[in-house]
Design an enzyme around this catalytic site. Structure first.
Site, mmCIF file in Angstrom:
data_model
loop_
_atom_site.group_PDB
_atom_site.id
_atom_site.type_symbol
_atom_site.label_atom_id
_atom_site.label_comp_id
_atom_site.label_asym_id
_atom_site.label_seq_id
_atom_site.Cartn_x
_atom_site.Cartn_y
_atom_site.Cartn_z
ATOM 1 N N SER A 58 0.948 -0.223 -5.489
ATOM 2 C CA SER A 58 0.373 1.006 -6.029
ATOM 3 C C SER A 58 1.452 2.055 -6.243
ATOM 4 C CB SER A 58 -0.702 1.540 -5.073
ATOM 5 O OG SER A 58 -0.165 1.715 -3.770
ATOM 6 N N SER A 59 1.069 3.157 -6.876
ATOM 7 C CA SER A 59 1.881 4.351 -7.143
ATOM 8 C C SER A 59 2.952 4.147 -8.215
ATOM 9 C CB SER A 59 2.534 4.896 -5.858
ATOM 10 O OG SER A 59 3.647 4.122 -5.465
ATOM 11 N N MET B 191 0.846 -1.202 0.000
ATOM 12 C CA MET B 191 0.000 0.000 0.000
ATOM 13 C C MET B 191 0.881 1.251 0.000
ATOM 14 S SD MET B 191 -2.949 -1.272 2.696
ATOM 15 C CE MET B 191 -1.789 -1.403 4.068
ATOM 16 N N ASP B 192 1.204 1.721 -1.182
ATOM 17 C CA ASP B 192 2.161 2.810 -1.345
ATOM 18 C C ASP B 192 1.467 4.064 -1.868
ATOM 19 O OD1 ASP B 192 4.560 4.159 -1.434
ATOM 20 O OD2 ASP B 192 5.215 3.269 -3.315
ATOM 21 N N GLY B 193 1.757 5.207 -1.242
ATOM 22 C CA GLY B 193 1.284 6.468 -1.781
ATOM 23 C C GLY B 193 0.321 7.254 -0.920
#
Length: 276
Positions: free
Chosen positions: A221-222, A42-44
């Site tokens: 993500s991102s 879970m990035d960003g």
């Protein structure tokens, strides 16, 4: 009796239409192979808050809402295991005030998750926290234990939350524990003669992630393509997918696209698993 406002009727109609369309879409997708396990980095969250000039912590709150929606989509499509990377062991190297902020935020999110038990029980979700839980602050560890206890009877689907976790910690730990088990194994009072070789199966039994099959898809993500010391052992034959959307921007289309990519590459991925 007060007459219902037109906006309320329209809202319920649109909501029902969206659910019907989603169910139809999932039936179409389920005609192909569905991954058993999807893992998410879970990035960003912080970049999302900066992008929209939100207050500190707002990005993580938006990220939590995105997680709840993505869990629902995954489970409705037939995915049994979902793993999320919530907090790395490397994060403990940050400044003490930053670590405390993350601990407080994590405690808040676990408490928020416990308030969603209606949804959790509806999908039969069992929650498991994976990692060196002794490194967590007491309130976070206690909240994590409560969440695991509250969902212990659920067996239909699983949510694995990796906290105080890195692969570079998990792998040596599993080697140590496998060696320890072989050295102290006994039959009654007589030492059992054992092979000195530690096999792969011995290691995998001792890994934190030994409670679930290896991920079929790893999503970060991102747009980042780094694995960040996450599930390095388990993802050697996983499909990697890196949408440009920041984590709070992740939605149904990203999950659908990941599964379609998996279906397109299914036979190749299965072949690689058998060769491993």
């Amino acid at each position: 009796m007060e007459e219902e406002k037109p906006t309320g009727v329209v809202s319920r109609f649109v909501g029902g239409l969206n659910i019907s369309m989603r169910r139809f879409l999932f039936r179409v997708i389920s005609s192909g192979p569905i991954p058993e396990h999807i893992a998410f980095i879970m990035d960003g969250n912080r970049r999302f808050a900066k992008k929209w000039k939100l207050e500190e912590g707002a990005g993580h709150k938006a990220g939590f809402l995105a997680l709840m929606s993505l869990l629902k989509y995954c489970y409705e499509m037939g995915v049994k295991y979902v793993t999320v990377y919530a907090f790395s062991l490397d994060n403990f190297k940050r400044r003490p005030d930053e670590v405390q902020y993350v601990m407080d935020l994590m405690h808040e999110k676990i408490q928020g998750f416990l308030k969603e038990l209606d949804m959790v029980n509806r999908y039969g979700i069992r929650v498991l926290f994976i990692g060196d839980l002794n490194r967590l602050s007491d309130p976070v560890r206690i909240a994590a234990e409560k969440a695991m206890e509250a969902t212990a009877m659920n067996k239909k689907t699983y949510l694995l939350v990796c906290v105080a976790y890195t692969s570079s910690h998990e792998i040596p730990r599993s080697i140590y524990e496998a060696c320890e088990e072989k050295s102290r194994r006994k039959v009654g009072e007589v030492e059992e003669e054992q092979e000195e070789v530690i096999k792969v199966v011995d290691l995998e039994k001792k890994m934190y992630m030994g409670v679930a099959p290896d991920p079929d898809i790893l999503v970060r993500s991102s747009g980042e393509t780094r694995l960040s010391n996450f599930l390095l052992w388990q993802t050697s034959n996983s499909l990697l997918y890196s949408p440009k959307a920041l984590w709070p921007e992740m939605g149904l289309r990203h999950v659908v696209w990941a599964i379609l990519k998996y279906q397109k590459n299914y036979f190749y991925l299965e072949k690689k698993k058998k060769e491993a």
